[in-house]
Write a protein that holds these residues in place. Structure first.
Motif, PDB file in Angstrom:
ATOM      1  N   LEU A   1       9.627   1.042   5.261  1.00 32.40           N
ATOM      2  CA  LEU A   1      10.511   0.288   6.152  1.00 32.40           C
ATOM      3  C   LEU A   1      11.479  -0.580   5.336  1.00 32.40           C
ATOM      4  O   LEU A   1      12.683  -0.635   5.624  1.00 32.40           O
ATOM      5  CB  LEU A   1       9.660  -0.590   7.061  1.00 32.40           C
ATOM      6  N   LEU A   2      10.938  -1.215   4.347  1.00 31.34           N
ATOM      7  CA  LEU A   2      11.794  -2.051   3.505  1.00 31.34           C
ATOM      8  C   LEU A   2      12.841  -1.205   2.779  1.00 31.34           C
ATOM      9  O   LEU A   2      14.013  -1.581   2.700  1.00 31.34           O
ATOM     10  CB  LEU A   2      10.933  -2.799   2.481  1.00 31.34           C
ATOM     11  N   LEU A   3      12.411  -0.076   2.265  1.00 29.72           N
ATOM     12  CA  LEU A   3      13.357   0.762   1.526  1.00 29.72           C
ATOM     13  C   LEU A   3      14.439   1.304   2.449  1.00 29.72           C
ATOM     14  O   LEU A   3      15.584   1.486   2.024  1.00 29.72           O
ATOM     15  CB  LEU A   3      12.608   1.920   0.848  1.00 29.72           C
ATOM     16  N   ARG A   4      14.088   1.567   3.692  1.00 25.18           N
ATOM     17  CA  ARG A   4      15.100   2.060   4.632  1.00 25.18           C
ATOM     18  C   ARG A   4      16.038   0.941   5.057  1.00 25.18           C
ATOM     19  O   ARG A   4      17.222   1.168   5.281  1.00 25.18           O
ATOM     20  CB  ARG A   4      14.424   2.624   5.883  1.00 25.18           C
ATOM     21  N   GLY A   5      15.499  -0.243   5.186  1.00 23.78           N
ATOM     22  CA  GLY A   5      16.290  -1.300   5.806  1.00 23.78           C
ATOM     23  C   GLY A   5      17.163  -2.087   4.866  1.00 23.78           C
ATOM     24  O   GLY A   5      18.193  -2.606   5.276  1.00 23.78           O
ATOM     25  N   CYS A   6      16.752  -2.179   3.641  1.00 24.43           N
ATOM     26  CA  CYS A   6      17.539  -3.012   2.733  1.00 24.43           C
ATOM     27  C   CYS A   6      18.844  -2.307   2.403  1.00 24.43           C
ATOM     28  O   CYS A   6      18.878  -1.096   2.203  1.00 24.43           O
ATOM     29  CB  CYS A   6      16.758  -3.293   1.462  1.00 24.43           C
ATOM     30  N   PRO A   7      19.920  -3.028   2.376  1.00 24.08           N
ATOM     31  CA  PRO A   7      21.217  -2.389   2.185  1.00 24.08           C
ATOM     32  C   PRO A   7      21.382  -1.823   0.790  1.00 24.08           C
ATOM     33  O   PRO A   7      20.839  -2.333  -0.189  1.00 24.08           O
ATOM     34  CB  PRO A   7      22.203  -3.517   2.429  1.00 24.08           C
ATOM     35  N   THR A   8      22.151  -0.776   0.743  1.00 26.35           N
ATOM     36  CA  THR A   8      22.537  -0.217  -0.543  1.00 26.35           C
ATOM     37  C   THR A   8      23.763  -0.970  -1.045  1.00 26.35           C
ATOM     38  O   THR A   8      24.690  -1.217  -0.279  1.00 26.35           O
ATOM     39  CB  THR A   8      22.877   1.265  -0.390  1.00 26.35           C
ATOM     40  N   PRO A   9      23.777  -1.353  -2.279  1.00 26.06           N
ATOM     41  CA  PRO A   9      24.945  -2.099  -2.761  1.00 26.06           C
ATOM     42  C   PRO A   9      26.198  -1.241  -2.702  1.00 26.06           C
ATOM     43  O   PRO A   9      26.163  -0.072  -3.096  1.00 26.06           O
ATOM     44  CB  PRO A   9      24.586  -2.439  -4.211  1.00 26.06           C
ATOM     45  N   PRO A  10      27.272  -1.804  -2.211  1.00 24.32           N
ATOM     46  CA  PRO A  10      28.518  -1.038  -2.201  1.00 24.32           C
ATOM     47  C   PRO A  10      28.986  -0.805  -3.629  1.00 24.32           C
ATOM     48  O   PRO A  10      28.804  -1.662  -4.494  1.00 24.32           O
ATOM     49  CB  PRO A  10      29.483  -1.948  -1.441  1.00 24.32           C
TER      50      PRO A  10
ATOM     51  N   ASP B   1       0.355   0.589  -5.387  1.00 21.66           N
ATOM     52  CA  ASP B   1       1.432   0.483  -6.359  1.00 21.66           C
ATOM     53  C   ASP B   1       1.116   1.181  -7.677  1.00 21.66           C
ATOM     54  O   ASP B   1       1.937   1.161  -8.592  1.00 21.66           O
ATOM     55  CB  ASP B   1       1.724  -1.002  -6.642  1.00 21.66           C
TER      56      ASP B   1
ATOM     57  N   MET C   1       5.123  -0.131   5.441  1.00 17.57           N
ATOM     58  CA  MET C   1       5.965  -1.320   5.279  1.00 17.57           C
ATOM     59  C   MET C   1       6.947  -1.141   4.117  1.00 17.57           C
ATOM     60  O   MET C   1       8.122  -1.516   4.206  1.00 17.57           O
ATOM     61  CB  MET C   1       5.085  -2.553   5.037  1.00 17.57           C
ATOM     62  N   ASP C   2       6.474  -0.549   3.052  1.00 18.73           N
ATOM     63  CA  ASP C   2       7.379  -0.315   1.934  1.00 18.73           C
ATOM     64  C   ASP C   2       8.498   0.647   2.322  1.00 18.73           C
ATOM     65  O   ASP C   2       9.654   0.450   1.956  1.00 18.73           O
ATOM     66  CB  ASP C   2       6.595   0.238   0.739  1.00 18.73           C
TER      67      ASP C   2
END
Lengths: 408, 197
Positions: free
Chosen positions: A50-59, A16, A47-48
């Motif tokens: 993966l998290l960045l890809r998987g978490c939704p983008t706010p509409p 980080d 893992m990071d």
């Protein structure tokens, strides 16, 4: 030897970018020699990702929503500019209590003004131009109680002063029966002070509705265009005369008759409009013909003839309008009156100042009528009258909306 | 070797970074409208709102997982922020201060709700293949199973890219606690993700 979790924490900080430059360089040196730690850093990185890809983008928020949120946030923040501070709990409790009271009052007022089941309740709409023109209302005009008085027929009989005991009668809500004291109908009218035998008699003032509570403006509930269309269709179906449609609308919306057990306008709208319209038409064409005794559609409120100087008040009038003394078809002279918009009904066992019809047998002498009429802003102004004769033959309590009036 | 080069670059960059005139102008401008916002001037409040609203909304959405809840949280955040602005001393950056309010609002909603976030908007109609969709669903399921505190620390670190010190300021915890919580959150997420996958 470094503990495993501490090493993992250091690797995490390294990944980080949270290590000091010296520690970072030292750990980077270590990573070139330790494949396990390098793999651990890679796992953390993956893992990071993966998290960045998987978490939704706010509409994206619509601009209107953003703007509305801004305005509301600004308004709310201005309401309490100081924010929570000393004394805030007490203030919050007070405000909460006030809000609860206000909400309760608003809900009660809302229930009186617009029933939940009423067609078009809560929706905006525009009254047909004919309706607006018929009433000469301007758009957005709000009617006050005083304005509505003009549509009530005012009795022209001489005044009758109440006895001192009458003043003890307190108006109640329109769901309750008043407990006004009885008065003697045959008692002579009280002489006002200062009207001795040697003095010139004063001209008696005509009795009128007297406001028992503070004036409250009538509400102006918006109605949908569909509601107006449905109303127009109902009226049109009852009479093919298109020329009279405007008047029929006025008649039909103002005519309603309900017992006190059905206090809402929503129920009122279930009254067949044809039946109401016929009764109302009869009232218009022959407005002073007493309806025959029986289940007549609607009997209008009494029409009081010209005042008789020195008369005993409403006594002759009541006799004149008693169903026992006036037969069907009797025409009674009356003072010119504006369009009557309020129909007050009751089933008073005693003769009262109000013509009586249609009251449930379970509650004799107590009934309710609701008069609706269009206003200029696409809504309906309504007037509710609750009539009782229990207070005596010469005294009745009339509820107009939430205001109580004594009928003398 | 590339990792080492990157590490050196980051280490040097973090130590040698200096402010440019543009940064100074921006900072002065921000200080000006922040001062005006403290006085309650509408133009400054509006700038404050429009400057930070997208970030606060994204934070709240990622924490709460529902658009409606995120909107409510954003609105509550700015109401509280506007009320508290006169008392804001500038000890931390306005963004950090605002994030703290927003995170508290969102965590409060999460604790009251006691149900997992949904994030349903993006799950349907994904343009790429089924594998990516499954992976995304697994990630969201694992995120949804995280405790609010762990989800908050991950969101603040990964998407908002706050430093550990800023996360500590936002969450009101110590720096070691941030490290520990972040470590545990990652570990918990990895376990949940592997279970789901």
């Amino acid at each position: 030897m470094i503990h495993e979790w501490r090493m993992r924490s250091r690797l995490q900080s390294f990944k980080d970018g949270e290590l000091s430059p010296a520690s970072r360089i030292a750990l980077a040196q270590h990573l070139t020699e330790c494949p396990a730690c390098t793999a651990a850093v890679h796992r953390l990185t993956e893992m990071d990702h993966l998290l960045l890809r998987g978490c939704p983008t706010p509409p994206p928020l619509p601009t209107a929503v953003t703007h509305a949120m801004w305005e509301r946030a600004l308004a709310e923040s201005r309401r309490f500019p100081g924010g929570p501070g000393r004394g805030w709990p007490l203030l919050a409790w007070g405000l909460t209590a006030g809000l609860v009271v206000a909400a309760t009052g608003a809900a009660a007022w809302w229930n009186l003004g617009t029933p939940p089941g009423a067609p078009g309740a809560g929706r905006s709409g525009t009254a047909p131009a004919a309706v607006v023109a018929a009433r000469d209302y301007r758009s957005g005009e709000e009617e006050t109680l005083a304005t509505s008085y003009r549509y009530l027929r005012r009795p022209q009989s001489p005044p009758r002063r109440r006895s001192p005991g009458d003043s003890t009668g307190e108006p109640r809500s329109n769901q309750e029966k008043p407990t006004a004291p009885r008065t003697d109908p045959n008692a002579p009218p009280a002489v006002p002070p200062g009207t001795g035998s040697g003095e010139r008699p004063r001209r008696p003032r005509p009795p009128r509705y007297r406001l028992a509570q503070g004036p409250t403006p009538f509400r102006c509930e918006p109605r949908s265009a569909a509601w107006w269309g449905r109303l127009t269709e109902e009226v049109a179906a009852s009479d093919a005369s298109a020329a009279a449609l405007r008047d029929e609308i006025r008649m039909s919306v103002r005519l309603a008759c309900l017992p006190s057990s059905q206090p809402t306008i929503g129920d009122q709208l279930e009254v067949p409009s044809v039946q109401a319209l016929q009764g109302d038409q009869q009232e218009v064409e022959q407005p002073f013909v007493q309806n025959p005794v029986g289940p007549a559609p609607i009997v209008p409120m009494e029409v009081v003839p010209e005042a008789v100087p020195g008369g005993p008040g409403l006594g002759p009038v009541l006799d004149l309008w008693s169903p026992q003394t006036s037969g069907p078809g009797d025409v009674v002279a009356e003072a010119p009156a504006p369009m009557q918009l309020l129909v007050m009904v009751s089933e008073a066992p005693d003769p009262s100042g109000i013509t009586v019809t249609r009251c449930p047998a379970s509650t004799p002498g107590f009934a309710r009528a609701i008069a609706l009429r269009p206003d200029g802003c696409g809504g309906v102004t309504w007037t509710q009258a609750t009539v009782t004769s229990e207070g005596g033959p010469k005294l009745a309590l009339v509820m107009l909306g939430s205001d109580a009036h004594w009928w003398e | 070797v590339s990792l080492l080069e990157t590490t050196y670059t980051q280490a040097l960059g973090s130590g040698l970074r200096c402010s440019t005139p543009a940064d100074e102008a921006t900072a002065a401008d921000e200080q000006a409208w922040l001062t005006a916002a403290r006085r309650g001037e509408p133009w400054a409040l509006e700038r404050f709102y429009h400057g930070y609203q997208p970030q606060v909304y994204a934070l709240c959405y990622r924490l709460l997982g529902r658009t409606e809840d995120a909107e409510d949280a954003v609105q509550a955040t700015f109401i509280r922020a506007f009320r508290a602005l006169p008392r804001f001393r500038g000890d931390s950056a306005p963004r950090t201060w605002l994030y703290r309010i927003a995170t508290n609002e969102a965590l409060g909603v999460l604790r009251r709700r006691k149900t997992a976030p949904e994030w349903v908007e993006e799950c349907h109609g994904a343009p790429d293949g089924a594998g990516a969709l499954v992976e995304r669903l697994a990630v969201r399921a694992a995120l949804a199973r995280l405790t609010p505190d762990h989800r908050a620390v991950l969101v603040l670190r990964l998407w908002e890219e706050l430093s550990y010190n800023e996360i500590a300021s936002v969450l009101g915890i110590s720096l070691p606690a941030v490290k520990m919580r972040l470590n545990r959150a990652r570990e918990q997420f990895r376990r949940y993700y592997e279970d789901g996958a």
